[in-house]
Write a protein that holds these residues in place. Structure first.
Motif, PDB file in Angstrom:
ATOM      1  N   ARG A  30      -4.939  10.497  -8.830  1.00  0.00           N
ATOM      2  CA  ARG A  30      -3.494  10.517  -9.338  1.00  0.00           C
ATOM      3  C   ARG A  30      -2.962  10.849  -8.032  1.00  0.00           C
ATOM      4  NH1 ARG A  30      -1.563  15.645 -10.374  1.00  0.00           N
ATOM      5  NH2 ARG A  30      -3.028  17.450 -10.270  1.00  0.00           N
ATOM      6  N   THR A  31      -1.399  10.549  -7.911  1.00  0.00           N
ATOM      7  CA  THR A  31      -0.595  10.772  -6.965  1.00  0.00           C
ATOM      8  C   THR A  31      -0.223  12.197  -6.923  1.00  0.00           C
ATOM      9  OG1 THR A  31       0.383   8.501  -6.864  1.00  0.00           O
ATOM     10  CG2 THR A  31       1.714  10.177  -5.832  1.00  0.00           C
ATOM     11  N   PRO A  32      -0.350  12.853  -5.634  1.00  0.00           N
ATOM     12  CA  PRO A  32       0.204  14.320  -5.608  1.00  0.00           C
ATOM     13  C   PRO A  32       1.304  14.593  -6.053  1.00  0.00           C
ATOM     14  CG  PRO A  32      -1.296  13.830  -3.899  1.00  0.00           C
ATOM     15  CD  PRO A  32      -0.995  12.491  -4.512  1.00  0.00           C
ATOM     16  N   GLU A  33       1.836  15.645  -6.493  1.00  0.00           N
ATOM     17  CA  GLU A  33       3.156  16.090  -7.069  1.00  0.00           C
ATOM     18  C   GLU A  33       3.901  16.000  -5.850  1.00  0.00           C
ATOM     19  OE1 GLU A  33       3.092  19.985  -8.474  1.00  0.00           O
ATOM     20  OE2 GLU A  33       1.610  19.542 -10.045  1.00  0.00           O
ATOM     21  N   PRO A  34       5.328  15.408  -5.854  1.00  0.00           N
ATOM     22  CA  PRO A  34       6.327  15.272  -4.761  1.00  0.00           C
ATOM     23  C   PRO A  34       6.988  16.288  -4.313  1.00  0.00           C
ATOM     24  CG  PRO A  34       6.872  13.656  -6.689  1.00  0.00           C
ATOM     25  CD  PRO A  34       5.910  14.682  -7.225  1.00  0.00           C
ATOM     26  N   SER A  35       6.740  17.481  -4.923  1.00  0.00           N
ATOM     27  CA  SER A  35       7.160  18.840  -4.548  1.00  0.00           C
ATOM     28  C   SER A  35       6.606  19.584  -3.283  1.00  0.00           C
ATOM     29  CB  SER A  35       7.192  19.933  -5.538  1.00  0.00           C
ATOM     30  OG  SER A  35       5.910  20.183  -6.009  1.00  0.00           O
ATOM     31  N   LYS A  36       5.357  19.025  -2.907  1.00  0.00           N
ATOM     32  CA  LYS A  36       4.462  19.469  -1.864  1.00  0.00           C
ATOM     33  C   LYS A  36       4.936  18.659  -0.371  1.00  0.00           C
ATOM     34  CE  LYS A  36       0.384  21.147  -4.554  1.00  0.00           C
ATOM     35  NZ  LYS A  36      -0.986  20.917  -4.873  1.00  0.00           N
ATOM     36  N   LEU A  39       2.489  15.868   4.571  1.00  0.00           N
ATOM     37  CA  LEU A  39       1.422  15.879   5.410  1.00  0.00           C
ATOM     38  C   LEU A  39       0.319  16.355   4.302  1.00  0.00           C
ATOM     39  CD1 LEU A  39       2.304  17.372   8.658  1.00  0.00           C
ATOM     40  CD2 LEU A  39       1.618  14.736   8.307  1.00  0.00           C
ATOM     41  N   TYR A  40       0.730  17.358   3.348  1.00  0.00           N
ATOM     42  CA  TYR A  40      -0.425  17.959   2.465  1.00  0.00           C
ATOM     43  C   TYR A  40      -0.615  16.852   1.484  1.00  0.00           C
ATOM     44  CZ  TYR A  40      -2.340  20.973  -0.847  1.00  0.00           C
ATOM     45  OH  TYR A  40      -3.284  21.550  -1.986  1.00  0.00           O
ATOM     46  N   ARG A  41       0.287  16.187   0.972  1.00  0.00           N
ATOM     47  CA  ARG A  41       0.108  15.195  -0.037  1.00  0.00           C
ATOM     48  C   ARG A  41      -0.784  14.058   0.342  1.00  0.00           C
ATOM     49  NH1 ARG A  41       4.346  12.646  -1.671  1.00  0.00           N
ATOM     50  NH2 ARG A  41       5.986  13.836  -0.135  1.00  0.00           N
ATOM     51  N   LEU A  42      -0.283  13.570   1.568  1.00  0.00           N
ATOM     52  CA  LEU A  42      -0.934  12.554   2.175  1.00  0.00           C
ATOM     53  C   LEU A  42      -2.570  12.733   2.481  1.00  0.00           C
ATOM     54  CD1 LEU A  42      -1.068   9.630   3.018  1.00  0.00           C
ATOM     55  CD2 LEU A  42      -0.228  10.365   5.416  1.00  0.00           C
ATOM     56  N   SER A  43      -2.587  13.960   3.104  1.00  0.00           N
ATOM     57  CA  SER A  43      -4.255  14.127   3.433  1.00  0.00           C
ATOM     58  C   SER A  43      -5.042  14.369   1.926  1.00  0.00           C
ATOM     59  CB  SER A  43      -4.202  15.622   4.129  1.00  0.00           C
ATOM     60  OG  SER A  43      -3.718  16.530   3.485  1.00  0.00           O
ATOM     61  N   GLN A  44      -4.452  15.187   1.221  1.00  0.00           N
ATOM     62  CA  GLN A  44      -4.999  15.129  -0.178  1.00  0.00           C
ATOM     63  C   GLN A  44      -5.326  13.938  -0.869  1.00  0.00           C
ATOM     64  OE1 GLN A  44      -2.824  17.857  -2.945  1.00  0.00           O
ATOM     65  NE2 GLN A  44      -4.745  17.929  -4.564  1.00  0.00           N
ATOM     66  N   PHE A  45      -4.126  12.983  -0.753  1.00  0.00           N
ATOM     67  CA  PHE A  45      -4.491  11.555  -1.313  1.00  0.00           C
ATOM     68  C   PHE A  45      -5.589  10.818  -0.508  1.00  0.00           C
ATOM     69  CE2 PHE A  45      -3.009   7.175  -0.720  1.00  0.00           C
ATOM     70  CZ  PHE A  45      -3.234   6.650  -1.851  1.00  0.00           C
ATOM     71  N   LEU A  46      -5.831  10.876   0.684  1.00  0.00           N
ATOM     72  CA  LEU A  46      -6.640   9.971   1.597  1.00  0.00           C
ATOM     73  C   LEU A  46      -8.234  10.774   1.424  1.00  0.00           C
ATOM     74  CD1 LEU A  46      -4.911   9.457   5.006  1.00  0.00           C
ATOM     75  CD2 LEU A  46      -5.095   7.934   2.821  1.00  0.00           C
ATOM     76  N   LEU A  47      -8.288  12.031   1.362  1.00  0.00           N
ATOM     77  CA  LEU A  47      -9.664  12.543   1.236  1.00  0.00           C
ATOM     78  C   LEU A  47     -10.115  13.011  -0.086  1.00  0.00           C
ATOM     79  CD1 LEU A  47      -9.215  14.726   4.314  1.00  0.00           C
ATOM     80  CD2 LEU A  47     -10.111  12.409   4.299  1.00  0.00           C
TER      81      LEU A  47
END
Length: 487
Positions: A30-36, A39-47
């Motif tokens: 699932r897509t991370p929350e937009p509030s973060k 860079l954090y959301r993208l790294s969490q999304f990729l890894l």
């Protein structure tokens, strides 16, 4: 009933948007929350669900193309004995990871991110010539673009095996190779290519620190396929580092002192050969050169394969000094202690005092010929004196004198045997002995003079031969080193 159905519909909307998202379909998360932060959301999304143990392709038939690049930063050390070259390079890798892609619009238009190198897949590309692990700094991150392009940039201290040819030391040029290849994957899995154009890599000295002993000439690149016993092929990218040694230090510390000692040895020939100073001077030079070789022995490169030309040069210089000392001893032996020597043989007199003196343009050759004529005249005169002394024991030269001597002898006989006649005979015998002694001494002087002349001519002849040998040897070495220096 309507509010309940409306609430259920609102609850299903996030799930539907997640199923329709391309990135969500790629990673199954699932897509991370937009509030973060982006860079954090993208790294969490990729890894979140990344598998670093698998080659990052969706179709296993797809070949991963790794583009590599190399820039030489410094030439650190060269171990000629162990045939090891230590260099410091800037190494770059570039490949495409199909599982590290995203839409920049969903992450604040972020098109590039740095990720930990331990968290993603990296190709197993090694250098075949590695002999030891260098002290390379650890770079923990790689750059990833939104298209999945990964850039791995890192400096490496490389200790590699290299066939070092030191025959031309200190004017040597070395050609050492760095072969990059995948240690496990075949060419159908991982293929290699050059990141930049070969011409740009060849003359790129933008980061090279050129203040050391070595000068970087150029870097050649070459791609080839390698197979073992007709098995699967491997891709190899070779980089040839062509470096040249700066010879100024070795020229000043090794060649110039040796040249100065050889010049002093040549100048030593102008010392008179009949004096003993030349022998002591030559021996002092020989001892000084031996000490010089002991001092510079640690500077010369040592290998078990061959000897550098400069080592042969030192050995030949030592041999020339020994030959010079031997020639000096021979000449000194000729011009000293001639009392027990016979006359100079006629063939040697003709060969050295006439032919060699004329050929060498010795200024005293006329004196040599005149001295020879005087010696012959003295010899004939001595023979005539000896024959006359045998005919007239009283030493008379004219018949009148002989008659007078006979008259005196008759008068003395008439007077009887007296003590005066015995005293006169003693005086005559002493006079004859003195004359013979003087003649013998003059003969010894003539022999010494002849051998001294032979010694001088032979000294000039050997000196010019020695000088010609030294000059020919110097010109040959200078020409060879000049050709190698400019090659």
């Amino acid at each position: 009933m309507v509010p309940t159905a409306l609430g259920a519909l609102l609850a299903l909307l996030p799930l539907a948007s997640t199923l329709q998202s391309p990135a969500g379909s790629q990673h199954g998360g699932r897509t991370p929350e937009p509030s973060k932060p982006a860079l954090y959301r993208l790294s969490q999304f990729l890894l979140a669900h990344y598998q670093k143990g698998t080659r990052p392709v969706r179709d296993w038939r797809t070949t991963t193309n790794v583009a590599i690049d190399l820039m030489v930063y410094a030439i650190l050390t060269q171990d000629e004995k162990n045939q090891v070259l230590t260099t410091y390079i800037w190494y770059r890798q570039h490949w495409t990871d199909e599982f590290l892609q995203w839409d920049p619009a969903r992450f604040d238009n972020l098109t590039q991110i740095s990720l930990p190198v331990e968290s993603i897949w990296v190709p197993d590309i090694l250098i075949n010539e590695f002999v030891d692990v260098g002290k390379s700094p650890h770079v923990p991150y790689v750059y990833v673009s939104h298209r999945g392009e990964v850039q791995n940039l890192k400096p490496i201290q490389v200790m590699t095996a290299c066939s070092l040819d030191i025959y031309n030391f200190p004017f040597d040029v070395q050609n050492c190779s760095l072969t990059f290849t995948s240690w496990l994957h075949h060419i159908r899995d991982i293929n290699l290519s050059l990141w930049r154009q070969p011409e740009l890599v060849k003359f790129d000295r933008s980061v090279f620190m050129n203040q050391g002993e070595w000068e970087l000439l150029y870097v050649l690149s070459h791609f080839q396929e390698f197979s073992v016993k007709s098995s699967d092929s491997y891709a190899e990218m070779k980089f040839y580092l062509v470096i040249r040694r700066r010879p100024l230090f070795y020229t000043v510390s090794l060649l110039l002192p040796s040249i100065f000692l050889m010049i002093m040895d040549i100048v030593g020939f102008y010392l008179p050969p009949h004096s003993g100073e030349r022998v002591s001077f030559k021996i002092t030079l020989l001892l000084g050169y031996s000490v010089f070789l002991i001092i510079v022995s640690d500077t010369l490169p040592a290998t078990a394969v061959g000897t550098p030309l400069i080592g042969i040069y030192f050995v030949v210089c030592m041999a020339l000094l020994v030959i010079s000392l031997t020639e000096t001893i021979l000449i000194v032996r000729l011009v000293h202690k001639q009392d027990l020597q016979p006359h100079v043989p006629e063939w040697l007199r003709h060969l050295l005092l006439e032919r060699a003196a004329t050929l060498l343009c010795v200024r005293d050759r006329e004196k040599f010929s005149q001295s020879r004529r005087q010696s012959l005249d003295i010899s004939r005169q001595l023979e005539n004196n000896d024959s006359t002394a045998k005919l007239t024991p009283y030493g008379c030269e004219e018949p009148r004198e002989c008659g007078a001597m006979e008259g005196t002898r008759s008068a003395m006989a008439f007077a009887g045997r007296t003590e005066g006649s015995a005293a006169l005979q003693d005086v005559l015998r002493e006079t004859t002995a003195i004359r013979q002694l003087l003649e013998k001494r003059e003969e010894f002087r003539d022999v010494a003079r002849e051998w001294l002349q032979v010694g001088y001519v032979l000294d000039v002849l050997l000196f010019r031969l020695y000088l010609a040998a030294v000059l020919a040897y110097s010109v040959t070495l200078g020409t060879l080193w000049s050709v190698w220096r400019d090659a």
